[in-house]
Design an enzyme around this catalytic site. Sequence first.
Site, PDB file in Angstrom:
ATOM      1  N   HIS A  55       3.668  -0.251  12.676  1.00 36.06           N
ATOM      2  CA  HIS A  55       3.797  -0.122  11.229  1.00 36.06           C
ATOM      3  C   HIS A  55       2.483   0.286  10.562  1.00 36.06           C
ATOM      4  O   HIS A  55       2.456   1.098   9.637  1.00 36.06           O
ATOM      5  CB  HIS A  55       4.277  -1.451  10.642  1.00 36.06           C
ATOM      6  CG  HIS A  55       5.127  -1.284   9.442  1.00 36.06           C
ATOM      7  ND1 HIS A  55       6.463  -0.976   9.513  1.00 36.06           N
ATOM      8  CD2 HIS A  55       4.836  -1.365   8.132  1.00 36.06           C
ATOM      9  CE1 HIS A  55       6.954  -0.868   8.309  1.00 36.06           C
ATOM     10  NE2 HIS A  55       5.992  -1.104   7.444  1.00 36.06           N
TER      11      HIS A  55
ATOM     12  N   THR B 281       2.917  -4.225  15.628  1.00 39.20           N
ATOM     13  CA  THR B 281       3.839  -3.086  15.714  1.00 39.20           C
ATOM     14  C   THR B 281       3.148  -1.840  15.163  1.00 39.20           C
ATOM     15  O   THR B 281       2.087  -1.936  14.529  1.00 39.20           O
ATOM     16  CB  THR B 281       5.107  -3.356  14.869  1.00 39.20           C
ATOM     17  OG1 THR B 281       4.731  -3.318  13.482  1.00 39.20           O
ATOM     18  CG2 THR B 281       5.728  -4.705  15.192  1.00 39.20           C
TER      19      THR B 281
ATOM     20  N   SER C  26       0.816  -1.217   0.000  1.00 37.40           N
ATOM     21  CA  SER C  26       0.000   0.000   0.000  1.00 37.40           C
ATOM     22  C   SER C  26       0.846   1.263   0.000  1.00 37.40           C
ATOM     23  O   SER C  26       0.440   2.283  -0.565  1.00 37.40           O
ATOM     24  CB  SER C  26      -0.925   0.000   1.214  1.00 37.40           C
ATOM     25  OG  SER C  26      -1.911  -0.975   1.052  1.00 37.40           O
ATOM     26  N   PHE C  27       2.016   1.209   0.622  1.00 36.99           N
ATOM     27  CA  PHE C  27       2.832   2.423   0.630  1.00 36.99           C
ATOM     28  C   PHE C  27       3.189   2.847  -0.794  1.00 36.99           C
ATOM     29  O   PHE C  27       3.296   4.042  -1.080  1.00 36.99           O
ATOM     30  CB  PHE C  27       4.104   2.214   1.469  1.00 36.99           C
ATOM     31  CG  PHE C  27       4.818   3.488   1.745  1.00 36.99           C
ATOM     32  CD1 PHE C  27       4.323   4.397   2.668  1.00 36.99           C
ATOM     33  CD2 PHE C  27       5.985   3.823   1.066  1.00 36.99           C
ATOM     34  CE1 PHE C  27       4.958   5.602   2.908  1.00 36.99           C
ATOM     35  CE2 PHE C  27       6.625   5.023   1.292  1.00 36.99           C
ATOM     36  CZ  PHE C  27       6.114   5.918   2.219  1.00 36.99           C
TER      37      PHE C  27
END
Length: 160
Positions: free
Chosen positions: A97, A95, A65-66
Site C-alpha cells: 500500500h 503490504t 495522504s491520497f
Amino acid sequence: MASELHNLSQYDPTTVASGEGRKVGIVYADWNSEITYALRDGAIKTLTDNGVEASDITVVSVPGSFELIYGAAQMVKSKKYDAVIAIGCVIRGDTPHFDYICEGVTAGLTQLNVEYDTPVIFGLITTNNLLQAQERSGGRLGNKGDECAVTALQMMARFK
Ligand code: RBF
C-alpha cells in the site's frame, strides 16, 4: 537528498523572500496526525515568521495522504493562493500500500505543478518507520514543514 546531511529547519533568513502580501493554502492529511500536525504547525510558523499574515493562510485537512491530490487541486483551481503546500506522512507497512499511495500522491501533485500556474509544494514524508518520521517533523533532523514553507516563499518570489 539524505536529510541526514541537511537539517530541514535550517535556512538563511537573509536569503528567504518575504511573504508579505502572499496568500498560501495548506492541505494536510489526518493520517499519522502526530507527524502531520507538527509539519503543518512548522509550515505555518515559518510562513508567519517570514511575513505572511496568519489570516492569509488557509488550512484544510483531508483524511489521508491520497486525498492530498484532490485537496491541493481544489485549492489550485480556486486561484486564491500564490502557493499551496501539501502535507502528509506515509509510513511503510507490511503490504505494498505504501508504494501505491506514495506513487499516487507524487504523480498527482506533479500533474498539478505541470498543468496549473500555482506552485504545489511536496510536503509528503515517506519513511520506513515512525522514528524516521518523528526525526523529520521537529526532531533530530528538523521539520520538513519549515522546509516546505521556505520553498513556497522562494517559489512565490520567483514566479508569482
Ligand atoms: N494515509 C496516510 O496519509 N499515511 C499512511 O501511512 C497511510 N497508510 C494506509 C495504509 C492502508 C493499508 C490504507 C488502506 C490506507 C492508508 N492511508 C494512509 C490512507 C490513504 O491515504 C487514503 O486516505 C485511503 O486509502 C482512502 O482513499
